[in-house]
Design a protein around this motif. Sequence first.
Motif, PDB file in Angstrom:
ATOM      1  N   ILE A   1       0.861  -1.185   0.000  1.00 50.79           N
ATOM      2  CA  ILE A   1       0.000   0.000   0.000  1.00 50.79           C
ATOM      3  C   ILE A   1       0.898   1.236   0.000  1.00 50.79           C
ATOM      4  O   ILE A   1       1.592   1.512   0.983  1.00 50.79           O
ATOM      5  N   THR A   2       0.897   1.950  -1.113  1.00 46.94           N
ATOM      6  CA  THR A   2       1.743   3.151  -1.215  1.00 46.94           C
ATOM      7  C   THR A   2       0.912   4.430  -1.299  1.00 46.94           C
ATOM      8  O   THR A   2       1.453   5.524  -1.156  1.00 46.94           O
ATOM      9  N   GLU A   3      -0.397   4.293  -1.576  1.00 48.33           N
ATOM     10  CA  GLU A   3      -1.265   5.484  -1.623  1.00 48.33           C
ATOM     11  C   GLU A   3      -1.726   5.825  -0.216  1.00 48.33           C
ATOM     12  O   GLU A   3      -2.324   4.993   0.473  1.00 48.33           O
ATOM     13  N   ARG A   4      -1.490   7.068   0.173  1.00 53.70           N
ATOM     14  CA  ARG A   4      -1.841   7.492   1.532  1.00 53.70           C
ATOM     15  C   ARG A   4      -3.350   7.377   1.789  1.00 53.70           C
ATOM     16  O   ARG A   4      -3.779   6.986   2.871  1.00 53.70           O
ATOM     17  N   SER A   5      -4.145   7.720   0.768  1.00 58.94           N
ATOM     18  CA  SER A   5      -5.608   7.695   0.953  1.00 58.94           C
ATOM     19  C   SER A   5      -6.089   6.259   1.171  1.00 58.94           C
ATOM     20  O   SER A   5      -7.005   6.007   1.963  1.00 58.94           O
ATOM     21  N   LEU A   6      -5.461   5.315   0.489  1.00 53.21           N
ATOM     22  CA  LEU A   6      -5.841   3.906   0.650  1.00 53.21           C
ATOM     23  C   LEU A   6      -5.478   3.419   2.059  1.00 53.21           C
ATOM     24  O   LEU A   6      -6.223   2.668   2.689  1.00 53.21           O
ATOM     25  N   ARG A   7      -4.350   3.888   2.549  1.00 57.12           N
ATOM     26  CA  ARG A   7      -3.946   3.542   3.907  1.00 57.12           C
ATOM     27  C   ARG A   7      -5.011   4.024   4.903  1.00 57.12           C
ATOM     28  O   ARG A   7      -5.374   3.295   5.836  1.00 57.12           O
ATOM     29  N   HIS A   8      -5.526   5.214   4.666  1.00 55.58           N
ATOM     30  CA  HIS A   8      -6.574   5.742   5.551  1.00 55.58           C
ATOM     31  C   HIS A   8      -7.852   4.919   5.441  1.00 55.58           C
ATOM     32  O   HIS A   8      -8.526   4.677   6.441  1.00 55.58           O
ATOM     33  N   GLU A   9      -8.195   4.481   4.233  1.00 55.64           N
ATOM     34  CA  GLU A   9      -9.408   3.656   4.073  1.00 55.64           C
ATOM     35  C   GLU A   9      -9.256   2.322   4.807  1.00 55.64           C
ATOM     36  O   GLU A   9     -10.195   1.816   5.420  1.00 55.64           O
ATOM     37  N   ILE A  10      -8.052   1.744   4.726  1.00 58.28           N
ATOM     38  CA  ILE A  10      -7.803   0.485   5.436  1.00 58.28           C
ATOM     39  C   ILE A  10      -7.906   0.723   6.948  1.00 58.28           C
ATOM     40  O   ILE A  10      -8.508  -0.073   7.675  1.00 58.28           O
ATOM     41  N   HIS A  11      -7.350   1.822   7.397  1.00 59.61           N
ATOM     42  CA  HIS A  11      -7.438   2.161   8.820  1.00 59.61           C
ATOM     43  C   HIS A  11      -8.894   2.285   9.267  1.00 59.61           C
ATOM     44  O   HIS A  11      -9.271   1.805  10.345  1.00 59.61           O
ATOM     45  N   SER A  12      -9.734   2.871   8.421  1.00 55.53           N
ATOM     46  CA  SER A  12     -11.153   3.028   8.768  1.00 55.53           C
ATOM     47  C   SER A  12     -11.855   1.673   8.893  1.00 55.53           C
ATOM     48  O   SER A  12     -12.690   1.483   9.778  1.00 55.53           O
ATOM     49  N   LEU A  13     -11.519   0.750   7.988  1.00 51.07           N
ATOM     50  CA  LEU A  13     -12.106  -0.594   8.070  1.00 51.07           C
ATOM     51  C   LEU A  13     -11.747  -1.247   9.402  1.00 51.07           C
ATOM     52  O   LEU A  13     -12.575  -1.897  10.039  1.00 51.07           O
TER      53      LEU A  13
END
Lengths: 221, 221
Positions: A61-73
């Motif tokens: 995971i290199t996209e910061r926004s995707l990291r945030h989405e994973i964190h939300s899950l």
Amino acid sequence: MSRYAYSPQDRAAVYRAIAERRDMRHFLPLPIATEVLERLLTAAHQAPSVGLMQPWRFIRITERSLRHEIHSLVEKERIRTAKAIGEYETTARMAEFLRLKVEGILDCGELLVAALCDNRDQHVFGRRTLPEMDLASVSCAIQNMWLAARAEGLGMGWVSIFDPLELAQLLKMPNGAKPIAILCFGHVDSFYREPMLVETGWKSAQPLEDMLFENGWKPHS
Amino acid sequence: MSRYAYSPQDRAAVYRAIAERRDMRHFLPLPIATEVLERLLTAAHQAPSVGLMQPWRFIRITERSLRHEIHSLVEKERIRTAKAIGEYETTARMAEFLRLKVEGILDCGELLVAALCDNRDQHVFGRRTLPEMDLASVSCAIQNMWLAARAEGLGMGWVSIFDPLELAQLLKMPNGAKPIAILCFGHVDSFYREPMLVETGWKSAQPLEDMLFENGWKPHS
């Protein structure tokens, strides 16, 4: 002593990594060198696999926004888990769970998602009666990375607090593939001396003797 | 470079064990020293476990007759697996499978059965959506033993060709417990240079690049 035994120092190094490995949730916000990440992934890929199935897949995971989405899950499932602990155990226990740090997704230097590949049904060797052996293989690969990371002086944490269907959808996994781990890798200020769940008083560890039997499910004599 | 990194020699030792570990099926009929077996089990017990569940149980098989009964269970499933391979693939492939050595149960120095404990439902932490994380924990424990055994110069083989219900019954496991591995440990004449399934031409290994994706299930750029 086997003639294939490593030197005393090399043996000690292997046992040291096994003893000092910790499931880390506290990370320093520093990057991990590319060649180190490559060594960790190579270590994973050298794991055993049932029938040489090599069922592991790793999504970096290199996209910061995707990291945030994973964190939300993970955050959503953390709340659901807390409620379940409140129902199974007590509300005090639920509150205690909510105070624990269960992941370091936003801070860690590298974030990987480990998954089981698709099209697993075609692999029969060693799985006819135990289809879950593919998960066993991926777990061995992850343990390789965990030990290699410790030898590199890096922490790793395995987060399993998420809904696998939601995460599969987010990462556009094909039918049949299944995420089984969110892996946080990173530099640490210090390693826990004991498992964090012991240090925080969440749970005490049971001794090895309680896990050993001889010739059947009865205490070891 | 992390200040917690091991020395270059110690790091190399950890990577060496990871690279040289093999799933062994050929053993010399020699005993394993008690203190070595204890070190291997201690390594297993230092594995991570979901919510500090420590779900691993190990049954040491010391009765020769019981070892033979376990071997018979594996032999029965080997034939069933061969038939299934004949149906899924070809009869040539079935014949090829039947020529492979898939276990060293009667020759190895020590035989252990690894199992998941009973009463697993009460453990919710990290397992509400992924109950199979207990198997992941036991697999990490087994990988620890595998690497420690390699550093000791000993081979280990993980046999999953058996019916778990039959083996649970034979070893008088309580409801809810489940055997997941027959583990053969022993001295070896030599370690396979490559995985035995590669050496025998059963299957070729896929490269790591095929297992890596970035930000979703699409090839790594």
